[in-house]
Design a protein around this motif. Structure first.
Motif, PDB file in Angstrom:
ATOM      1  N   HIS A  67      -2.339  -1.876  -6.422  1.00 55.86           N
ATOM      2  CA  HIS A  67      -3.377  -1.311  -7.244  1.00 55.86           C
ATOM      3  C   HIS A  67      -2.833  -0.084  -7.975  1.00 55.86           C
ATOM      4  CE1 HIS A  67      -4.061   1.847  -4.181  1.00 55.86           C
ATOM      5  NE2 HIS A  67      -4.721   2.499  -5.113  1.00 55.86           N
ATOM      6  N   ILE A  68      -3.584   0.306  -9.041  1.00 56.87           N
ATOM      7  CA  ILE A  68      -3.206   1.455  -9.852  1.00 56.87           C
ATOM      8  C   ILE A  68      -4.335   2.472  -9.802  1.00 56.87           C
ATOM      9  CG2 ILE A  68      -4.131   0.386 -11.951  1.00 56.87           C
ATOM     10  CD1 ILE A  68      -1.988   1.861 -13.533  1.00 56.87           C
ATOM     11  N   SER A  69      -3.953   3.727  -9.741  1.00 57.04           N
ATOM     12  CA  SER A  69      -4.917   4.826  -9.732  1.00 57.04           C
ATOM     13  C   SER A  69      -4.661   5.697 -10.948  1.00 57.04           C
ATOM     14  CB  SER A  69      -4.762   5.642  -8.444  1.00 57.04           C
ATOM     15  OG  SER A  69      -5.644   6.747  -8.449  1.00 57.04           O
ATOM     16  N   VAL A  70      -5.703   5.931 -11.750  1.00 55.17           N
ATOM     17  CA  VAL A  70      -5.602   6.748 -12.953  1.00 55.17           C
ATOM     18  C   VAL A  70      -6.492   7.972 -12.773  1.00 55.17           C
ATOM     19  CG1 VAL A  70      -5.886   6.830 -15.448  1.00 55.17           C
ATOM     20  CG2 VAL A  70      -5.231   4.679 -14.348  1.00 55.17           C
ATOM     21  N   ILE A  71      -5.866   9.160 -12.917  1.00 60.35           N
ATOM     22  CA  ILE A  71      -6.652  10.389 -12.783  1.00 60.35           C
ATOM     23  C   ILE A  71      -6.551  11.185 -14.082  1.00 60.35           C
ATOM     24  CG2 ILE A  71      -6.342  10.488 -10.289  1.00 60.35           C
ATOM     25  CD1 ILE A  71      -4.213  12.613 -10.706  1.00 60.35           C
ATOM     26  N   THR A  72      -7.646  11.873 -14.411  1.00 59.39           N
ATOM     27  CA  THR A  72      -7.709  12.660 -15.644  1.00 59.39           C
ATOM     28  C   THR A  72      -8.282  14.032 -15.318  1.00 59.39           C
ATOM     29  OG1 THR A  72      -8.152  10.628 -16.875  1.00 59.39           O
ATOM     30  CG2 THR A  72      -8.553  12.708 -18.010  1.00 59.39           C
ATOM     31  N   ALA A  87       1.129  16.658  -4.550  1.00 59.73           N
ATOM     32  CA  ALA A  87       1.700  15.539  -5.301  1.00 59.73           C
ATOM     33  C   ALA A  87       2.066  14.404  -4.364  1.00 59.73           C
ATOM     34  CB  ALA A  87       2.933  15.997  -6.069  1.00 59.73           C
ATOM     35  N   VAL A  88       2.062  13.153  -4.925  1.00 65.65           N
ATOM     36  CA  VAL A  88       2.427  11.979  -4.133  1.00 65.65           C
ATOM     37  C   VAL A  88       3.940  11.910  -4.013  1.00 65.65           C
ATOM     38  CG1 VAL A  88       0.377  10.715  -4.849  1.00 65.65           C
ATOM     39  CG2 VAL A  88       2.471  10.497  -6.192  1.00 65.65           C
ATOM     40  N   ARG A  89       4.406  11.052  -3.060  1.00 62.67           N
ATOM     41  CA  ARG A  89       5.835  10.865  -2.849  1.00 62.67           C
ATOM     42  C   ARG A  89       6.127   9.375  -2.875  1.00 62.67           C
ATOM     43  NH1 ARG A  89       5.351  14.614   2.543  1.00 62.67           N
ATOM     44  NH2 ARG A  89       4.851  16.587   1.461  1.00 62.67           N
ATOM     45  N   LEU A  90       7.251   9.003  -3.497  1.00 61.70           N
ATOM     46  CA  LEU A  90       7.634   7.589  -3.568  1.00 61.70           C
ATOM     47  C   LEU A  90       7.830   7.045  -2.166  1.00 61.70           C
ATOM     48  CD1 LEU A  90      10.157   7.490  -6.565  1.00 61.70           C
ATOM     49  CD2 LEU A  90       7.856   6.530  -6.502  1.00 61.70           C
ATOM     50  N   GLY A  91       7.278   5.853  -1.915  1.00 58.66           N
ATOM     51  CA  GLY A  91       7.409   5.207  -0.613  1.00 58.66           C
ATOM     52  C   GLY A  91       6.334   5.614   0.358  1.00 58.66           C
ATOM     53  N   GLU A  92       5.564   6.614   0.042  1.00 55.64           N
ATOM     54  CA  GLU A  92       4.510   7.081   0.938  1.00 55.64           C
ATOM     55  C   GLU A  92       3.365   6.081   0.912  1.00 55.64           C
ATOM     56  OE1 GLU A  92       2.381  11.382   1.795  1.00 55.64           O
ATOM     57  OE2 GLU A  92       2.752  10.768  -0.293  1.00 55.64           O
ATOM     58  N   ARG A 111       0.833  -1.218   0.000  1.00 61.38           N
ATOM     59  CA  ARG A 111       0.000   0.000   0.000  1.00 61.38           C
ATOM     60  C   ARG A 111       0.859   1.256   0.000  1.00 61.38           C
ATOM     61  NH1 ARG A 111      -5.357  -1.521   1.887  1.00 61.38           N
ATOM     62  NH2 ARG A 111      -5.761   0.580   2.683  1.00 61.38           N
ATOM     63  N   ARG A 112       2.082   1.157  -0.568  1.00 60.37           N
ATOM     64  CA  ARG A 112       2.952   2.314  -0.653  1.00 60.37           C
ATOM     65  C   ARG A 112       3.174   2.673  -2.121  1.00 60.37           C
ATOM     66  NH1 ARG A 112       5.374   3.983   3.921  1.00 60.37           N
ATOM     67  NH2 ARG A 112       5.157   2.623   5.754  1.00 60.37           N
ATOM     68  N   VAL A 113       3.405   3.976  -2.401  1.00 60.57           N
ATOM     69  CA  VAL A 113       3.601   4.453  -3.766  1.00 60.57           C
ATOM     70  C   VAL A 113       4.904   3.878  -4.316  1.00 60.57           C
ATOM     71  CG1 VAL A 113       3.903   6.474  -5.225  1.00 60.57           C
ATOM     72  CG2 VAL A 113       2.311   6.568  -3.289  1.00 60.57           C
ATOM     73  N   SER A 114       4.800   3.163  -5.449  1.00 58.33           N
ATOM     74  CA  SER A 114       5.993   2.600  -6.092  1.00 58.33           C
ATOM     75  C   SER A 114       6.306   3.289  -7.415  1.00 58.33           C
ATOM     76  CB  SER A 114       5.811   1.095  -6.327  1.00 58.33           C
ATOM     77  OG  SER A 114       4.707   0.859  -7.188  1.00 58.33           O
ATOM     78  N   LEU A 115       5.340   3.996  -8.015  1.00 56.88           N
ATOM     79  CA  LEU A 115       5.598   4.636  -9.315  1.00 56.88           C
ATOM     80  C   LEU A 115       4.510   5.674  -9.555  1.00 56.88           C
ATOM     81  CD1 LEU A 115       6.559   2.966 -12.642  1.00 56.88           C
ATOM     82  CD2 LEU A 115       4.505   4.362 -12.577  1.00 56.88           C
ATOM     83  N   PHE A 116       4.891   6.811 -10.165  1.00 53.78           N
ATOM     84  CA  PHE A 116       3.909   7.770 -10.663  1.00 53.78           C
ATOM     85  C   PHE A 116       4.564   8.542 -11.802  1.00 53.78           C
ATOM     86  CE2 PHE A 116       6.251   9.999  -7.386  1.00 53.78           C
ATOM     87  CZ  PHE A 116       6.463  11.265  -7.903  1.00 53.78           C
TER      88      PHE A 116
END
Length: 880
Positions: A363-368, A298-303, A281-286
């Protein structure tokens, strides 16, 4: 020094008896001295059956009958054993009892006797068979392996390899063999161009170092294949090398790297924001778009997701209720949250978010950013209201059906055009079709076809048809499927247009009929040099397929196409493209098939031009034939003049002889001279007669009244007679005359006198035109096509360009009055005419043999098999 006492006799006997083999000792007289129990016990015999002193032959027969020498006739086996020379050591294997193998050996003794020893080697033989079988299995496995295997010993010499090893490293089969060193193998690769010399030295050094440790290396072959070499050290100090073709794997790896790079590029270029959470459940890529859309939060890697949501609640991005919804939705167990969530950020932008589960548990989150879309939707609603107004004002009728096949909307124009066939919102299309069938609007079959077509998506989106209503109006109906599964129907009253089109089609058909019936090809071009119209005759006259002569094609393209098809030359194409079409042009062109096309180009008022093609082949042919007739008439007149000149010359010579010798006879009293003068007068008269006969034959042949018999003619006597007739003339001219006639020639159906006349003309010509010392050969032979008669000489010959001309009447190659060779010039003409009258042909050809290098000529008579009485096999030749 202490010496051990010798073993006792009992001890030796016990040891001898206990041996696991059959041992028998014989003296010099071949009598039994000693044997152990195993000798007879192996075969189920009492050891006492053969006491000491028993003769060797008797013991052999006992053992043979007991099966001691294998299957077969005991007496035959015994004789074979007895025939062995016991003064020499022998050894052989025997199969006894069906499944036992015995090694039977015989050794001579110094006393003159011998002993035999039989050992049971069944286990050893079976082990060897199993080892051979395993070796064959190993070889079979190695030969079927797709990968290459090579085993080198401690001296780096090849001990074992499979065919795949040779093929993979780039050597043809049987190039290497056991015992080759690694350097010799590499040298073969260098010679075949698989590797360079310096690369070979480097590979040798690597193999020397790699044989003591496991190593993996790759090499690319000149053809692009990629090989992987794995080296494993062996206990004996050698090494095992495995070779695999990893070209596909290498390409897959390269492709994976390219795809990864492409994916990075796609992520960077996407306008959508992508954020990936791992199973923890941590950010691995954006991507950059995510950071841009969520600028300020903005998100941060590892957060972690929880940390991110809490931070955004604190920043005012989310309310606590929104935060709970995000946490509940992000790791939903249904895999994909197909419901997009709209969220308006504090800065006023509107984003649409979607989430989906990943296979690894993340999981992946897609925003537009849909701010513009939201604005556009508002504008769309305004446009929809405007569209309603437009539909009301349209002259075309519009009717929209829903997925349930019921009318959802229609405009006033639809009701006006379909007057007499009312439609209301909510009507089912099937009910509308039934009511229109009942009202006579169309038939039941038409209604069924229409309903079947209405809800089918066509290739271009629209299905169009014309229909004439009972009231006489013509309507155009266009149907198309709608995204929601319904369909739209647009109707237009095209009665006036349809009437105008009918008139235009009638006029066009009239023009097309006129264009199709004329014998000229016509192409009309516009000012841009593009085809406007053409007729069918143009394709036949230009050699261009009709499917290429379509409106819109450039004239230059058509000219290039004609060059490709060989209709015109490249130079001719350049000239045709450069023609000024603004002024009338006239020119002609010859097609490859020989037809001549007359081409006229005339400008049109709109800046275009019309090209007309006319086939003038027949006109040109008639002109050529008229020219040929005129030339033939002139040639005939010239031939007559030449004939009169030649005849006056040919007639004067014998007439001078007649007049001179007849004058000399007057007053001559010497009988010898009178006889000579009379003979000369007679010869001159015969010469005149022959000349007149030839002239008469020419006249008869030209009038079709030449008499010709059709009787069997014996060829051999005829040929021999013709040769005899000119033999004296040949001898006087210093020539040799040979005749070659095969035995068994079939008879020829023809005229013997005329064939003799032909041969005499040919032979006389050969004698006349062959210098002294030359040779003449008359021959006949059967060929695949029939009969061939040939008169060949080594004379002055005739040039190839003159050979057809000499067959014309009154013609010689040298036609001057001072010519070297005299004659009327009718011989060859008559010979060919007579040959053709009998069904044959006559031609002048190069002689097949010319030993002395003289030009020579061969006159060849050919008669087809149909002119022969009966076929005969090719016989041996006889010469005269």
């Amino acid at each position: 020094m202490t010496v051990a006492p010798a073993p006792s006799t009992e001890t030796l006997h016990a040891l001898f008896t206990a041996l696991p083999m059959a041992l028998v000792v014989y003296d010099a007289d071949h009598r039994l001295v000693l044997s152990n129990d195993a000798t007879f016990a192996w075969h189920g015999l009492d050891p006492r059956i053969a006491p000491p002193g028993t003769p060797f032959p008797e013991i052999v027969r006992i053992l043979a009958w007991a099966g001691g020498y294998g299957p077969g006739d005991p007496e035959t086996l015994a004789r074979a054993v007895l025939s062995v020379d016991r003064t020499r050591a022998t050894s052989r294997l025997l199969r006894i009892g069906g499944d036992r193998t015995v090694l039977l050996e015989s050794r001579p003794l110094s006393s003159g006797g011998f002993f035999t020893c039989a050992a049971d080697v069944t286990t050893l033989v079976r082990a060897e068979a199993e080892a051979s079988g395993r070796a064959r299995q190993l070889e079979s496995v190695l030969s079927r392996l797709h990968g290459g295997v090579a085993l080198f010993d401690q001296d780096m010499r090849l001990g074992l390899y499979n065919p795949a090893y040779e093929a993979l490293i780039g050597l043809p089969p049987a190039s290497i063999r056991p015992g080759h060193t690694q350097w010799e193998v590499i040298d073969l690769l260098v010679k075949r161009g698989e590797i360079a010399a310096d690369e070979g030295a480097l590979i040798s050094a690597r193999m020397e170092g790699d044989r003591h440790r496991a190593a993996t290396r790759q090499r690319q072959r000149p053809g692009g294949e990629v090989l992987r070499f794995e080296t494993q050290p062996m206990p004996d100090g050698g090494c095992l090398i495995e070779v695999d073709d990893i070209t596909a794997l290498k390409r897959a790896e390269d492709d994976a790297r390219r795809r990864a790079a492409m994916l990075d590029g796609v992520l960077a270029a996407l306008p959508h924001g992508i954020c990936v959470f791992g199973p923890d459940r941590r950010v691995s890529l954006f991507n950059e778009a995510h950071a841009r859309i969520m600028a300020g939060s903005a998100v941060r890697l590892g957060e972690s997701l929880e940390e991110l949501v809490a931070r955004r609640v604190a920043e005012g991005e989310f309310t606590p209720a929104q935060a709970d919804s995000v946490l509940a939705r992000q790791f939903a167990r249904d895999g994909v949250d197909s419901r997009p969530v709209l969220h308006q950020r504090p800065n006023g932008t509107v984003i649409e978010a979607r989430t989906a589960r990943l296979p690894d548990g993340g999981h992946i989150s897609v925003i537009t950013d849909v701010t513009a879309l939201q604005k556009a939707e508002g504008e769309s609603r305004a446009r929809a209201a405007m569209l309603d107004g437009i539909l009301s004002a349209l002259p075309h009728g519009v009717c929209v059906y829903g997925p349930d096949r019921r009318v959802k909307m229609l405009n006033a124009a639809y009701e006006r055009i379909m007057q007499g066939a009312p439609v209301r919102v909510g009507d089912l299309i099937d009910d509308l079709a039934a009511s229109r069938v009942a009202a006579g609007e169309f038939s039941a079959e038409h209604a069924a076809r229409t309903l079947a077509r209405k809800f089918v998506r066509s290739s271009d989106g629209w299905d169009e048809m014309l229909r004439r209503r009972p009231n006489g109006t013509v309507i155009s109906i266009r149907d198309a499927m709608l995204p929601d599964g319904g369909h739209i129907s647009v109707v237009t009253d095209v009665t006036a247009q349809h009437r105008a089109e009918d008139e235009a089609r009638s006029h066009a058909a009239t023009l097309e009929a006129m264009m199709g019936t004329i014998r000229h090809g016509i192409i009309m071009y516009d000012r841009d040099r593009r085809v406007v119209a053409t007729n069918a005759k143009t394709s036949a006259l230009t050699g261009m397929p009709a499917e290429l002569l379509v409106p819109g094609r450039l004239m230059d393209d058509l000219i290039d196409e004609q060059v490709m098809r060989g209709q015109i030359t490249p130079d001719g194409a350049v000239r045709m493209k450069a023609i000024d079409r603004s002024v009338p042009q006239r020119y002609s062109r010859a097609r490859p098939d020989g037809r001549v096309i007359d081409i006229a180009s005339d400008p049109t008022p709109d800046g275009g031009y019309v090209i007309t093609y006319s086939d003038v082949t027949d006109d040109r042919r008639i002109r050529v034939e008229l020219e040929k007739s005129r030339a033939a008439a002139e040639a005939g007149s010239l031939a007559k003049s030449r004939f009169l000149a030649t005849m006056s010359h040919e007639l004067r010579t014998p007439l001078n002889a007649v007049i001179g010798f007849s004058g000399a006879l007057v007053g001559e009293r010497n009988p010898a001279r009178i006889e000579d003068y009379s003979r000369a007068i007679n010869d001159a008269g015969r010469q005149l007669l022959l000349l007149i006969d030839d002239i008469l034959d020419v006249a008869r042949s030209q009038s079709g009244m030449l008499p010709m018999a059709r009787l069997p003619v014996a060829l051999a006597p005829l040929l021999q007679g013709a040769a005899q007739a000119v033999a004296d003339s040949a001898i006087q001219a210093g020539l040799s005359l040979a005749v070659s006639v095969p035995k068994g020639l079939p008879d020829l159906v023809g005229d013997a006198a005329r064939l003799h006349q032909v041969l005499m003309n040919l032979l006389s010509n050969a004698v006349k035109f062959t210098p002294q010392g030359g040779r003449i050969r008359l021959s006949a032979a059967l060929t695949d096509g029939g009969l061939q008669i040939q008169v060949a000489d080594t004379g002055i010959g005739i040039a190839k360009e003159d050979r057809d001309r000499v067959f014309e009447p009154f013609t010689q190659v040298d036609a001057s009055l001072s010519r070297r060779f005299q004659g009327s010039g009718l011989g060859l003409y008559l010979a060919r005419t007579l040959a053709e009258s009998m069904g044959g042909t006559l031609s002048l050809e190069d002689p097949a043999e010319d030993a002395e290098g003289a030009p020579g000529i061969a006159a060849v008579l050919r008669f087809p098999a149909a002119c022969l009485v009966a076929p005969a096999p090719p016989p041996d030749s006889i010469s005269a």
